[in-house]
Design a protein around this motif. Structure first.
Motif, PDB file in Angstrom:
ATOM      1  N   VAL A  29       2.925   4.351  -6.850  1.00 57.44           N
ATOM      2  CA  VAL A  29       2.048   5.687  -6.921  1.00 57.44           C
ATOM      3  C   VAL A  29       2.925   6.971  -7.094  1.00 57.44           C
ATOM      4  O   VAL A  29       2.388   7.846  -7.209  1.00 57.44           O
ATOM      5  CB  VAL A  29       1.052   5.654  -6.028  1.00 57.44           C
ATOM      6  N   LEU A  30       4.120   6.841  -6.571  1.00 55.36           N
ATOM      7  CA  LEU A  30       5.030   8.306  -6.557  1.00 55.36           C
ATOM      8  C   LEU A  30       4.921   8.805  -7.880  1.00 55.36           C
ATOM      9  O   LEU A  30       5.437   8.124  -8.900  1.00 55.36           O
ATOM     10  CB  LEU A  30       6.247   7.922  -5.764  1.00 55.36           C
ATOM     11  N   PHE A  79       4.391  -4.563  -1.457  1.00 59.90           N
ATOM     12  CA  PHE A  79       3.496  -3.481  -0.726  1.00 59.90           C
ATOM     13  C   PHE A  79       4.371  -2.321  -1.086  1.00 59.90           C
ATOM     14  O   PHE A  79       4.146  -1.348  -1.712  1.00 59.90           O
ATOM     15  CB  PHE A  79       3.447  -3.768   0.828  1.00 59.90           C
ATOM     16  N   SER A  80       5.900  -2.675  -0.534  1.00 60.18           N
ATOM     17  CA  SER A  80       6.648  -1.204  -0.844  1.00 60.18           C
ATOM     18  C   SER A  80       7.115  -0.816  -2.157  1.00 60.18           C
ATOM     19  O   SER A  80       6.957   0.151  -2.681  1.00 60.18           O
ATOM     20  CB  SER A  80       8.193  -1.338  -0.039  1.00 60.18           C
ATOM     21  N   MET A  92       3.612   1.088  -3.140  1.00 58.41           N
ATOM     22  CA  MET A  92       4.044   2.449  -2.499  1.00 58.41           C
ATOM     23  C   MET A  92       4.961   3.309  -3.392  1.00 58.41           C
ATOM     24  O   MET A  92       4.543   4.414  -3.765  1.00 58.41           O
ATOM     25  CB  MET A  92       4.885   2.316  -1.084  1.00 58.41           C
ATOM     26  N   ILE A  93       6.023   2.647  -3.851  1.00 53.20           N
ATOM     27  CA  ILE A  93       6.893   3.400  -4.955  1.00 53.20           C
ATOM     28  C   ILE A  93       5.822   3.452  -6.240  1.00 53.20           C
ATOM     29  O   ILE A  93       6.290   4.673  -7.092  1.00 53.20           O
ATOM     30  CB  ILE A  93       8.202   2.718  -5.281  1.00 53.20           C
ATOM     31  N   THR A 131      -3.006  -5.633   3.170  1.00 52.76           N
ATOM     32  CA  THR A 131      -1.556  -5.481   4.001  1.00 52.76           C
ATOM     33  C   THR A 131      -1.842  -6.059   5.463  1.00 52.76           C
ATOM     34  O   THR A 131      -1.251  -6.952   5.850  1.00 52.76           O
ATOM     35  CB  THR A 131      -0.782  -4.492   3.617  1.00 52.76           C
ATOM     36  N   ALA A 154      10.823  -4.553 -12.133  1.00 55.26           N
ATOM     37  CA  ALA A 154      11.596  -3.226 -11.820  1.00 55.26           C
ATOM     38  C   ALA A 154      12.002  -2.715 -13.276  1.00 55.26           C
ATOM     39  O   ALA A 154      11.969  -1.291 -13.628  1.00 55.26           O
ATOM     40  CB  ALA A 154      12.683  -3.349 -11.155  1.00 55.26           C
ATOM     41  N   LEU A 198      -4.096  -1.173   1.572  1.00 58.24           N
ATOM     42  CA  LEU A 198      -3.481  -1.088   3.035  1.00 58.24           C
ATOM     43  C   LEU A 198      -4.261  -2.265   3.824  1.00 58.24           C
ATOM     44  O   LEU A 198      -3.840  -2.696   4.862  1.00 58.24           O
ATOM     45  CB  LEU A 198      -3.776   0.429   3.733  1.00 58.24           C
ATOM     46  N   LEU A 239      -5.036   2.547  -2.766  1.00 62.74           N
ATOM     47  CA  LEU A 239      -4.369   2.592  -1.775  1.00 62.74           C
ATOM     48  C   LEU A 239      -4.933   1.998  -0.350  1.00 62.74           C
ATOM     49  O   LEU A 239      -4.331   1.243   0.277  1.00 62.74           O
ATOM     50  CB  LEU A 239      -3.380   3.676  -1.523  1.00 62.74           C
ATOM     51  N   PRO A 240      -6.047   2.706  -0.237  1.00 64.22           N
ATOM     52  CA  PRO A 240      -6.925   2.196   1.088  1.00 64.22           C
ATOM     53  C   PRO A 240      -6.847   0.642   0.964  1.00 64.22           C
ATOM     54  O   PRO A 240      -6.815   0.135   2.000  1.00 64.22           O
ATOM     55  CB  PRO A 240      -8.090   3.023   1.124  1.00 64.22           C
ATOM     56  N   ILE A 294       5.833  -7.785   1.946  1.00 63.36           N
ATOM     57  CA  ILE A 294       6.475  -6.399   2.489  1.00 63.36           C
ATOM     58  C   ILE A 294       7.158  -5.669   1.111  1.00 63.36           C
ATOM     59  O   ILE A 294       6.880  -4.503   1.022  1.00 63.36           O
ATOM     60  CB  ILE A 294       7.534  -6.680   3.418  1.00 63.36           C
ATOM     61  N   PHE A 295       7.639  -6.521   0.168  1.00 58.47           N
ATOM     62  CA  PHE A 295       8.455  -6.033  -0.776  1.00 58.47           C
ATOM     63  C   PHE A 295       7.468  -5.618  -1.793  1.00 58.47           C
ATOM     64  O   PHE A 295       7.542  -4.569  -2.576  1.00 58.47           O
ATOM     65  CB  PHE A 295       9.591  -6.952  -1.307  1.00 58.47           C
TER      66      PHE A 295
END
Lengths: 200, 657, 125
Positions: free
Chosen positions: A199-200, A191-192, A196-197, A69, A44, A66, A62-63, A188-189
């Protein structure tokens, strides 16, 4: 203090031993979560330290993430099914679900290693920036745990084949299933927060 | 072939050469004596491969004592240097060596002396106090000990082969990074702590499960001795804090070996994150050390006041509060790193709050003594010394919890005096109190009280003489870790006084060693026939001294707090079981040594970058773990006849009293 | 093969529920994020995305903890649950505290150039 109770020959029953070992292993899993938490905290803090290089948005596929995951989630599911048939004492079904869990886990690891090797080949190894160091270490540490789990499954699988579902082997299967669930929870964490975060 | 390891790793300065030679000579003499008296296989069978926690406990204490002596040698070097090195004189060692000396001093004292004594005492005392024969995982216990020994080996090896870290006991980056510390010193530091740290973590799990699952029937949590509560708190801290250390050391190692950039000064590293993480571990660590010491004092004050502990419930509450709060104060170690007022004041306030439960405990001890029949035995003297010194250091700590004041004294000798007061006055005095208190239980004879008293007074006086000058020097502006200072500052006088104090401490230690030797020589005159020399209150005193290998022939059923005391004072005749049962104890095994040996080898290989050795040792580690974990532990049966015989002897001995 | 018992079917039900919910949460998050980076700024704001990722991660975590790890299902004393919650507390303090501290340090120790940029971006100067 009265001396009314005499200790048994082996001091403890198989149930007591299993309870002891499961608690000890559970506490170990809690410590492992704190270890991952330290790596998450570092990630972080270093996530924007790309040193002019690429960040998550440019690097993550990303694919593929997924797919891996879903593979890991499914293998956690089959590990759960493993404990149900284990309570039945059904050796053949245990081997089936153990094998399924193993194969799905291998699939996860193969995809992850592919991702890593692409990054390294493109010059985006852990030496490039603080961000990449943190990424490779956090995700890599999880991958290392997966690898250890897979090795463990091989060893216990061998024991199921050649020793059958003894008390000890049953106990070890419960432990590996616990370990595997916990690894999916950590994912889970990852991944998220990482993907996920990231690439934003 | 051997990576970075060349002949130059064995070349050192004269003082180091003397130390190495001395160690080698002592080692050789020891081995010759063992061979001469045909004790090698005895040592192997009865001690090294034993899974008996009593044996493991003694081995921890043996290593911790050795490391204490090494640490004290460093103290003498530091004090001598600082007493002499003023103005034109530059003392006896150069700046570079000085850096290594204080780094080794701190590292050894915290990780191998304090933690070593702690785990030694836990192994000896926790099982009997809860009415158990062993810890939850006896083999894991052995692994933990040998990992600890492996870490100690690496630290000592660095003296002769290569060098130790010169980056302080916590190795802050960027100084500890490869670019500023290219030698092997920091790597030795990393790997000895990583290996010993894993041992500590495993012990934490072990003792937690032991206390939760292996208590004697009837011992509900609120009937546990307070010492056990303090261990519960301490081990909870171990379990949640040590992973942070493991992670942080790993990241520093990755920076140094694989070119990562966690804490480097370039490429996006953040050295401040290291400081943050290492203290997130470091603060709980000091509470890991002090909580069991508090527990020891609770036991001792109660026994030597002839009264039950005042305020048991509030003691439990205080321990729980301290355990939780110790995770909320860590930033007070780096108030000056640059955080804003909001962050600094939050942690400052939390630091002030954590002093409160500690205060509660001190008052409870004093209230226990009030109107009690106080016996000023050596353990009690150590307690009183603790009250005085710990309070002094504690108020210094509360002073520093105010960030504005801390800005003036951070990293000064005031800080150094504070933490030494806490660790020596708190942890070490607690260990000494516990040692003098429980020694008769495990040996069967008491320590010489007179020499014990001398040792205490010399120690106390030496301690005050060594550290009060440092408080003053700190307030006068003296920074820590100075190997030289200007004569015009006028500091030399105080440094000389501190040097005298340190010398007195060494005399105190010598007296403690003398006490043990004299007590051994005089043991026949001071036998403890009934195993209860102090009129104790808790279960460990119910066995004969020394206890048999199985500790309890019959697991007791507990009905009260201070159960042993209660049963002594009820006029129930001693119940002899109609028949004894055979008892199973874990069989000896060398697997712990093998596993820890491979781990240590991996550490050595990474330190010296002997690349081929890393996968070889790793494979050895994995295979030995798989082999061990694939077979259930083997047990040895002590027959009912044997048990009966030993119990009969014990009872006859007791009747002689 | 033996006929399945009630408790076995409940156990199976729990694992299936856990699996389906986790799968759904994963897919929802994934498609939200894909949508956003493919250019759907109008529909999904950054804040919305952050909150949904966090929420869905927590949901998955709780579901897997309860249905896969069986948290709360042990007989009293619920030692594992106590250990679990204490771990959560420590993790929150460690991660949250570290982020707070490090952000604070970044803020108080910006270079003059960074300060200028920060003031322009955040305080409209």
């Amino acid at each position: 203090m009265s001396e009314r109770v005499n200790a048994g020959l082996h001091g403890e029953s198989a149930m007591q031993k299993q309870a002891k070992v499961l608690l000890g292993f559970w506490i170990y899993l809690m410590t492992d979560l704190v270890l991952f938490a330290s790596l998450f905290a570092t990630y972080a803090v270093l996530r924007s330290n790309t040193f002019g290089g690429p960040g998550g948005g440019q690097l993550f596929n990303l694919p593929l993430v997924l797919v891996e995951t879903i593979l890991l989630l499914t293998s956690s599911f089959t590990a759960g099914l493993l404990t149900i048939v284990l309570s039945r004492g059904n050796r053949r079904l245990v081997m089936v679900f153990l094998a399924l869990t193993f194969v799905l886990g291998v699939g996860f690891l193969v995809i992850e290693l592919t991702e890593f090797s692409h990054l390294i080949q493109d010059g985006n190894s852990w030496q490039r920036s603080g961000f990449l160091s943190a990424f490779f270490t956090l995700v890599g540490m999880h991958g290392l745990h997966i690898a250890v789990g897979l090795l463990w499954m091989l060893v216990v699988g061998y024991q199921v084949l050649y020793r059958g579902l003894t008390t000890a082997v049953t106990r070890r299967l419960r432990l590996i299933s616990l370990f595997w669930h916990f690894l999916d929870i950590v994912w889970i964490f990852i991944f998220s927060i990482v993907y996920m975060i990231g690439v934003l | 072939m051997f990576g970075k390891l060349t002949i130059s790793a064995f070349v050192h300065d004269p003082i180091t050469n003397v130390a190495i030679l001395g160690t080698i000579i002592i080692g050789i003499v020891g081995i010759i004596l063992l061979i001469r008296f045909k004790k090698l296989s005895w040592l192997w069978k009865n001690w090294l491969t034993s899974l008996d926690p009593k044996k493991i406990g003694v081995m921890y204490i043996a290593i911790a004592t050795f490391m204490l002596l090494r640490g004290l040698a460093d103290v003498l070097l530091i004090r001598t240097q600082q007493a002499l090195s003023s103005g034109a004189s530059h003392g006896i060692i150069n700046a570079d060596t000085f850096q290594q000396v204080f780094s080794a001093h701190g590292t050894m004292m915290i990780f191998f002396v304090a933690m070593g004594f702690l785990f030694g005492i836990l192994n000896l005392i926790v099982p009997p106090q809860i009415g158990s024969r062993d810890v939850a995982f006896p083999f894991l216990n052995s692994v933990s000990f040998w990992l600890f020994a492996g870490g100690a080996l690496l630290v000592n090896l660095s003296l002769a082969v290569g060098e130790f870290s010169a980056a302080g006991w916590l190795a802050y980056p960027p100084l500890s990074e490869l670019s500023y510390s290219p030698g092997v010193g920091v790597d030795y530091w990393i790997w000895s702590l990583q290996i010993a740290g894993v041992g500590s973590l495993l012990s934490g799990i072990n003792f937690l499960v032991t206390i939760i699952k292996l208590r004697a029937p009837g011992m509900t949590p609120m009937k546990m001795p307070i010492f056990i509560w303090s261990v519960l708190g301490s081990m909870s801290l171990v379990v949640f804090a040590f992973p942070i250390l493991t992670a942080t050391l790993s990241m520093l190692a990755l920076d140094r070996t694989l070119g990562m950039h966690f804490f480097t000064a370039e490429a996006g590293g953040n050295a401040m994150m290291y400081v943050n993480l290492i203290w997130a571990w470091g603060h709980p660590e000091v509470y890991i050390l002090i909580l069991p010491a508090f527990g020891i004092f609770s036991e001792i004050v109660s026994v030597f006041s002839g009264k039950r502990l005042f305020g048991y419930k509030s003691m439990v509450w205080a321990l729980g509060a301290i355990t939780f709060l110790s995770f909320t104060v860590w930033l007070h170690h780096f108030f000056t790193m640059g955080a804003g007022a909001d962050v600094n004041s939050f942690f400052g306030i939390m630091t002030m709050i954590i002093a409160i439960p500690t205060g509660v405990k001190i008052f409870n001890w004093l209230f226990t003594m009030y109107r009690g029949r106080v016996r000023l035995t050596t353990p009690m003297l150590w307690f009183l010394g603790f009250v005085v010194t710990f309070t002094l250091g504690g108020v210094a700590g509360v002073l520093m919890s105010v960030p504005a004041i801390d800005y003036q004294v951070h990293n000064s000798l005031f800080l150094v005096a504070h933490f030494h007061t806490m660790i020596i006055g708190g942890v070490l005095f607690g260990i000494f109190a516990g040692f003098t208190y429980w020694f008769p239980k495990f040996t069967g004879f008491t320590l010489n009280e007179r020499i014990g008293r001398w040792a205490f007074w010399v120690w106390l006086f030496g301690f005050l003489l060594a550290f009060i000058p440092l408080y003053i020097l700190g307030l006068m502006g003296a920074t820590r870790r100075l190997d030289h200072y200007d004569a015009s500052l006028g500091w030399q006088g105080l440094f000389i006084v501190a040097g005298i104090g340190a010398t007195l401490i060494c005399i105190g230690v010598a007296l403690q060693i003398l006490q043990v030797i004299v007590s051994i020589v005089q043991r026949k005159q001071h036998l403890v026939l009934d195993g209860d020399p102090w009129n104790g209150r808790t279960l460990e005193w119910s066995t004969v001294s020394p206890p048999p290998s199985y500790t309890f022939a019959v697991i007791p059923i507990v009905t009260d707090r201070d159960d042993f005391w209660v049963s002594k004072h009820q006029s129930i005749p001693d119940q002899v079981p109609r028949h004894y049962r055979a008892i199973a104890v874990p069989k000896n095994t060398s697997a712990g040594i093998v596993i820890a040996g491979f781990a240590t080898l991996i550490g050595f290989a990474v330190i010296w970058q002997i690349i081929w050795l890393i996968p070889v040792a790793l494979l050895g580690l994995i295979i030995s773990c798989i082999i061990r974990l694939s077979h259930d532990a083997e047990e040895e049966i002590i027959s009912a006849v044997d048990v009966e015989r030993q119990e009969l002897t014990a009872r006859r001995q007791r009747d002689l009293v | 093969m033996k006929k399945s018992t009630f408790s076995e079917r409940t156990a199976l039900g729990r694992y299936i529920t856990g699996f389906i919910v986790s799968l759904a949460a994963t897919l929802i998050v994934y498609f939200f994020v894909q949508n956003r980076i493919a250019g759907g700024h109008q529909v999904l704001s950054h804040t919305f995305l952050m909150i949904s990722i966090a929420l869905l991660a927590i949901i998955q975590f709780v579901v897997q903890a309860v249905f896969f790890l069986h948290i709360g299902k042990e007989p009293k004393p619920r030692v594992k649950m106590i250990a679990f919650f204490f771990m959560l507390l420590i993790v929150v303090i460690l991660v949250g505290g570290s982020i707070w501290i490090m952000n604070n340090l970044d803020y108080t120790m910006m270079t003059p150039e960074q300060t200028k940029t920060y003031l322009q971006n955040n305080e409209g100067l």
